[in-house]
Scaffold this active site. Sequence first.
Site, PDB file in Angstrom:
ATOM      1  N   GLY A 156       0.854  -1.194   0.000  1.00 32.90           N
ATOM      2  CA  GLY A 156       0.000   0.000   0.000  1.00 32.90           C
ATOM      3  C   GLY A 156       0.883   1.236   0.000  1.00 32.90           C
ATOM      4  CB  ILE A 158       3.370   2.488   4.702  1.00 33.21           C
ATOM      5  CG1 ILE A 158       2.470   3.575   5.319  1.00 33.21           C
ATOM      6  CG2 ILE A 158       4.671   2.353   5.498  1.00 33.21           C
ATOM      7  CD1 ILE A 158       1.877   3.223   6.673  1.00 33.21           C
ATOM      8  NE  ARG A 240      -2.942  -1.582  14.095  1.00 29.36           N
ATOM      9  CZ  ARG A 240      -2.447  -0.380  13.786  1.00 29.36           C
ATOM     10  NH1 ARG A 240      -1.158  -0.200  13.636  1.00 29.36           N
ATOM     11  NH2 ARG A 240      -3.254   0.665  13.652  1.00 29.36           N
ATOM     12  CD  GLU A 269       0.972  -2.506  19.884  1.00 29.26           C
ATOM     13  OE1 GLU A 269       1.819  -3.099  19.199  1.00 29.26           O
ATOM     14  OE2 GLU A 269       0.597  -1.343  19.663  1.00 29.26           O
ATOM     15  CG  HIS A 287       2.257   1.086  17.844  1.00 30.25           C
ATOM     16  ND1 HIS A 287       1.162   0.239  17.874  1.00 30.25           N
ATOM     17  CD2 HIS A 287       2.137   1.783  16.669  1.00 30.25           C
ATOM     18  CE1 HIS A 287       0.429   0.418  16.787  1.00 30.25           C
ATOM     19  NE2 HIS A 287       1.004   1.352  16.041  1.00 30.25           N
TER      20      HIS A 287
HETATM   21  C1  GLV Z   1      -0.436   3.376  13.621  1.00 37.68           C
HETATM   22  O1  GLV Z   1      -0.120   2.264  13.890  1.00 37.68           O
HETATM   23  C2  GLV Z   1      -1.452   3.710  12.679  1.00 37.68           C
HETATM   24  O2  GLV Z   1      -2.193   2.808  12.234  1.00 37.68           O
HETATM   25  O3  GLV Z   1      -1.575   4.886  12.340  1.00 37.68           O
END
Ligand code: GLV
Length: 325
Positions: A156, A158, A240, A269, A287
């Site tokens: 995607g 990122i 995630r 987490e 995170h």
């Molecule tokens: C962070 O983990 C987000 O989904 O923005």
Amino acid sequence: MSKPSILVARAIFPEVLQSLSQVFEVESNQADEVWSAAELTRRMQGKVGALTTGSERIDAALLQANPQLRIVANMAVGFNNFDVPAMTAAGVLASNTPDVLTETTADFGFALLMATARRVTESEHYLRAGLWTKWSYDMFAGSEVHGSTIGIIGMGRIGQGIARRAAHGFGMKVFYHNRSRLSAELENQYKATYVSKDELLKTADHVMLVVPYSAESHHTIGAAELALMKPTATLVNIARGGIVDDAALALALREKRIAAAGLDVFEGEPKVHPDLLTVPNVVLTPHIASSSISTRLAMANLAADNLISFFTKGKSLTPLNTVVA
Ligand code: GLV
């Protein structure tokens, strides 16, 4: 006319709270308490909107107890804390914060990759422990990043940011696996080759996980997948918790079946699997992949603007579902 009431479920930048207060009656949580599901449901009473983070679960039970709710704006791009079908069925609009965090998160993916491959935190712990007494030819010798092969699972926004950095910044060969293939134009742009997940795992020097969490992506990397990876390979998870079987990973790291891992997200987490805390060849961060000051502010502003726009213009900016008003 009285202002609509909203809940801001976690602490947020004061200036964002200020702009929300122009439009809404705001109940906030600047003490940043982590509320139970029951407490969140109770605080939601009488609120027509809410700003949440990825830590607050919006599910059928909460929606049923709050039929007045009309929109929940998540300050995150991921939205696995939302039961979107239940929200749609309840006529509640869901929104997230895409785009504003793409480049910052891709930067952090590279920070973790570099730290993992080049053993940055492991060597720092050694130095801080006072163990560094002399230079040695193979001290903390890691694996090469430039010119190596990266395998990106999840292509995607990122994932594409990672691919661009890899191909154009580090001269890496880019393999990717995704539900759908990119256009030929985008593949050319990122010099990226589409491969099966197995081929990616077998050939990549560095595996980067950037896939959204869902029932289908649960344990995308487990014992069987780790067994396919090269013993010299590294694994980075900025996606995630739950995408990786953390227990299986800790074992593979301890037995050096892969060289190292970099993890920003964890199953359950903020708890971290205890075995991950005792293996040296893993870089652990809490995170924070999107956490630059300007990006976190942009995320908070976008979440707030989703609420403001919904109530002042009848539509949010980055909706995840369509609801009938
Ligand atoms: C962070 O983990 C987000 O989904 O923005």
